[in-house]
Scaffold this motif. Structure first.
Motif, PDB file in Angstrom:
ATOM      1  N   ARG A  17       0.827  -1.201   0.000  1.00  0.00           N
ATOM      2  CA  ARG A  17       0.000   0.000   0.000  1.00  0.00           C
ATOM      3  C   ARG A  17       0.866   1.257   0.000  1.00  0.00           C
ATOM      4  NH1 ARG A  17      -4.395  -1.989   4.533  1.00  0.00           N
ATOM      5  NH2 ARG A  17      -5.373  -3.589   3.244  1.00  0.00           N
ATOM      6  N   HIS A  18       0.789   2.000  -1.081  1.00  0.00           N
ATOM      7  CA  HIS A  18       1.482   3.290  -1.206  1.00  0.00           C
ATOM      8  C   HIS A  18       2.982   3.149  -0.905  1.00  0.00           C
ATOM      9  CE1 HIS A  18      -2.587   4.779  -1.303  1.00  0.00           C
ATOM     10  NE2 HIS A  18      -2.798   4.488  -0.039  1.00  0.00           N
ATOM     11  N   VAL A  19       3.568   2.045  -1.361  1.00  0.00           N
ATOM     12  CA  VAL A  19       4.969   1.785  -1.020  1.00  0.00           C
ATOM     13  C   VAL A  19       5.888   2.833  -1.639  1.00  0.00           C
ATOM     14  CG1 VAL A  19       6.850   0.104  -1.096  1.00  0.00           C
ATOM     15  CG2 VAL A  19       4.487  -0.676  -0.827  1.00  0.00           C
ATOM     16  N   LEU A  69       0.691   9.190   4.136  1.00  0.00           N
ATOM     17  CA  LEU A  69       1.792  10.149   4.188  1.00  0.00           C
ATOM     18  C   LEU A  69       1.752  10.972   5.477  1.00  0.00           C
ATOM     19  CD1 LEU A  69       1.965  11.428   0.493  1.00  0.00           C
ATOM     20  CD2 LEU A  69       3.443   9.767   1.645  1.00  0.00           C
ATOM     21  N   GLY A  70       0.555  11.213   5.997  1.00  0.00           N
ATOM     22  CA  GLY A  70       0.459  11.909   7.276  1.00  0.00           C
ATOM     23  C   GLY A  70       1.076  11.105   8.403  1.00  0.00           C
ATOM     24  N   ARG A  71       0.854   9.800   8.386  1.00  0.00           N
ATOM     25  CA  ARG A  71       1.427   8.955   9.436  1.00  0.00           C
ATOM     26  C   ARG A  71       2.943   8.851   9.306  1.00  0.00           C
ATOM     27  NH1 ARG A  71      -3.627   6.482   9.125  1.00  0.00           N
ATOM     28  NH2 ARG A  71      -3.106   5.202   7.325  1.00  0.00           N
ATOM     29  N   VAL A  72       3.431   8.659   8.082  1.00  0.00           N
ATOM     30  CA  VAL A  72       4.882   8.546   7.925  1.00  0.00           C
ATOM     31  C   VAL A  72       5.553   9.885   8.236  1.00  0.00           C
ATOM     32  CG1 VAL A  72       5.056   9.087   5.448  1.00  0.00           C
ATOM     33  CG2 VAL A  72       6.704   7.552   6.494  1.00  0.00           C
ATOM     34  N   ALA A  73       4.868  10.997   7.976  1.00  0.00           N
ATOM     35  CA  ALA A  73       5.413  12.304   8.349  1.00  0.00           C
ATOM     36  C   ALA A  73       5.520  12.438   9.861  1.00  0.00           C
ATOM     37  CB  ALA A  73       4.546  13.423   7.775  1.00  0.00           C
ATOM     38  N   ALA A  74       4.508  11.935  10.569  1.00  0.00           N
ATOM     39  CA  ALA A  74       4.554  11.981  12.035  1.00  0.00           C
ATOM     40  C   ALA A  74       5.688  11.109  12.563  1.00  0.00           C
ATOM     41  CB  ALA A  74       3.213  11.525  12.612  1.00  0.00           C
ATOM     42  N   PHE A  75       5.842   9.903  12.002  1.00  0.00           N
ATOM     43  CA  PHE A  75       6.948   9.036  12.420  1.00  0.00           C
ATOM     44  C   PHE A  75       8.299   9.693  12.166  1.00  0.00           C
ATOM     45  CE2 PHE A  75       3.927   5.350  11.774  1.00  0.00           C
ATOM     46  CZ  PHE A  75       3.911   4.984  13.103  1.00  0.00           C
ATOM     47  N   ARG A 118      -6.246  -7.233   5.850  1.00  0.00           N
ATOM     48  CA  ARG A 118      -6.074  -6.889   7.250  1.00  0.00           C
ATOM     49  C   ARG A 118      -6.819  -5.640   7.660  1.00  0.00           C
ATOM     50  NH1 ARG A 118      -3.544  -8.974  10.953  1.00  0.00           N
ATOM     51  NH2 ARG A 118      -3.166  -7.042  12.028  1.00  0.00           N
ATOM     52  N   ASP A 119      -6.689  -4.584   6.935  1.00  0.00           N
ATOM     53  CA  ASP A 119      -7.305  -3.319   7.293  1.00  0.00           C
ATOM     54  C   ASP A 119      -8.034  -2.745   6.097  1.00  0.00           C
ATOM     55  OD1 ASP A 119      -4.236  -2.699   8.889  1.00  0.00           O
ATOM     56  OD2 ASP A 119      -6.088  -3.265   9.910  1.00  0.00           O
ATOM     57  N   ARG A 120      -8.897  -1.786   6.366  1.00  0.00           N
ATOM     58  CA  ARG A 120      -9.489  -1.056   5.255  1.00  0.00           C
ATOM     59  C   ARG A 120      -8.393  -0.272   4.539  1.00  0.00           C
ATOM     60  NH1 ARG A 120     -14.063   2.186   8.352  1.00  0.00           N
ATOM     61  NH2 ARG A 120     -12.312   2.291   9.817  1.00  0.00           N
ATOM     62  N   PRO A 121      -8.467  -0.159   3.215  1.00  0.00           N
ATOM     63  CA  PRO A 121      -7.411   0.553   2.487  1.00  0.00           C
ATOM     64  C   PRO A 121      -7.252   1.979   3.010  1.00  0.00           C
ATOM     65  CG  PRO A 121      -8.839  -0.650   0.974  1.00  0.00           C
ATOM     66  CD  PRO A 121      -9.485  -0.736   2.326  1.00  0.00           C
ATOM     67  N   ASP A 122      -6.005   2.390   3.207  1.00  0.00           N
ATOM     68  CA  ASP A 122      -5.722   3.737   3.679  1.00  0.00           C
ATOM     69  C   ASP A 122      -5.584   4.670   2.486  1.00  0.00           C
ATOM     70  OD1 ASP A 122      -5.591   2.843   6.327  1.00  0.00           O
ATOM     71  OD2 ASP A 122      -3.513   2.205   6.041  1.00  0.00           O
ATOM     72  N   SER A 123      -5.983   5.916   2.670  1.00  0.00           N
ATOM     73  CA  SER A 123      -5.776   6.917   1.629  1.00  0.00           C
ATOM     74  C   SER A 123      -4.301   7.288   1.575  1.00  0.00           C
ATOM     75  CB  SER A 123      -6.616   8.162   1.913  1.00  0.00           C
ATOM     76  OG  SER A 123      -6.140   8.819   3.080  1.00  0.00           O
ATOM     77  N   LEU A 124      -3.869   7.789   0.438  1.00  0.00           N
ATOM     78  CA  LEU A 124      -2.485   8.227   0.302  1.00  0.00           C
ATOM     79  C   LEU A 124      -2.200   9.374   1.264  1.00  0.00           C
ATOM     80  CD1 LEU A 124       0.263   8.213  -1.077  1.00  0.00           C
ATOM     81  CD2 LEU A 124      -0.700   9.673  -2.870  1.00  0.00           C
ATOM     82  N   ARG A 125      -3.149  10.287   1.411  1.00  0.00           N
ATOM     83  CA  ARG A 125      -2.951  11.419   2.319  1.00  0.00           C
ATOM     84  C   ARG A 125      -2.780  10.946   3.753  1.00  0.00           C
ATOM     85  NH1 ARG A 125      -7.285  16.210   2.239  1.00  0.00           N
ATOM     86  NH2 ARG A 125      -6.415  16.322   0.114  1.00  0.00           N
ATOM     87  N   GLY A 126      -3.619  10.012   4.186  1.00  0.00           N
ATOM     88  CA  GLY A 126      -3.510   9.502   5.548  1.00  0.00           C
ATOM     89  C   GLY A 126      -2.201   8.762   5.777  1.00  0.00           C
TER      90      GLY A 126
END
Length: 222
Positions: free
Chosen positions: A40-42, A118-124, A108-116
């Motif tokens: 997903r969005h690799v 990138l928001g998580r990886v930005a926080a990490f 496993r999970d509902r597909p995540d949006s690209l924005r969401g």
């Protein structure tokens, strides 16, 4: 002759130091690994991480580390923000690990949006004070101490190591998909993610509260 010697030394120094720092198991690496396993969005995640490393190393070499040292409050604010985010993500991983019936990678999970995503990886990436300590301060000190012509090569070496690592981690994770076809493997991975995230959250919270103590004491006296 001296200028020619700067090319391997500057590039090799940036490459080697980044390679040594980046392989540690941390929140960002685990997130990239999980996105790779889920396919997903690799590519956007890998590109974001690599470009962020290049930006932070460049900022450090240009002297941002000195600015960070003059604003100690910035470190504890980022520590507390990072602790909250990591605790939230870690609890989510713990919930998945304890689920009575985990699903395979594609479900496993509902597909995540690209924005969401990138928001998580930005926080990490940017809410982790260790990123600034390692990438901006340490890398910046080493790269900034090199002669001028070698500094761009140092940044290029660091960026190359980062790009190779995240590309291998994100896309190479697909080689492990047969293992993660079993729900038990996902539960183990999520358990590891939960432990790492919650442990990091605890350490960041301690650092943040410790740094904030003098300011809170001054406010109380006022």
């Amino acid at each position: 002759m001296e200028a020619a010697m700067l090319i391997p030394s500057g590039f090799a120094s940036g490459f080697g130091l980044t390679a040594a720092l980046i392989v540690a198991i941390g929140a960002q690496n685990l997130f990239v690994l999980r996105q790779g396993l889920l396919r997903r969005h690799v590519a956007p995640v890998v590109m974001f991480c690599a470009l962020s490393d290049m930006l932070l190393v460049s900022a450090g070499v240009l002297g941002m580390g000195a600015v960070v040292r003059t604003i100690p409050a910035l470190v504890w604010v980022m520590s507390l923000g990072g602790a909250v985010f990591l605790a939230w993500y870690g609890l989510g991983a713990l919930r998945r690990a304890m689920a009575p019936a985990a699903m395979v990678a594609d479900e496993r999970d509902r597909p995540d949006s690209l924005r969401g995503t990138l928001g998580r990886v930005a926080a990490f990436t940017y809410l982790n004070p260790h990123v600034y300590l390692d990438t901006v301060l340490l890398m910046g000190a080493v790269g900034g101490g090199l002669p001028g012509p070698a500094r761009p090569l140092f940044v290029a070496g660091a960026a190359t190591a980062s790009a190779l690592w995240f590309t291998g981690l994100g896309f190479g994770a697909q080689l492990l998909r047969p293992v993660f076809a079993r729900p038990a493997a996902w539960r183990v991975l999520d358990g590891i993610v939960a432990v790492v995230m919650l442990a990091l959250a605890g350490m960041l919270a301690v650092r943040g509260l410790g740094g904030a103590a003098p300011y809170l004491a001054a406010l109380y006296r006022f």
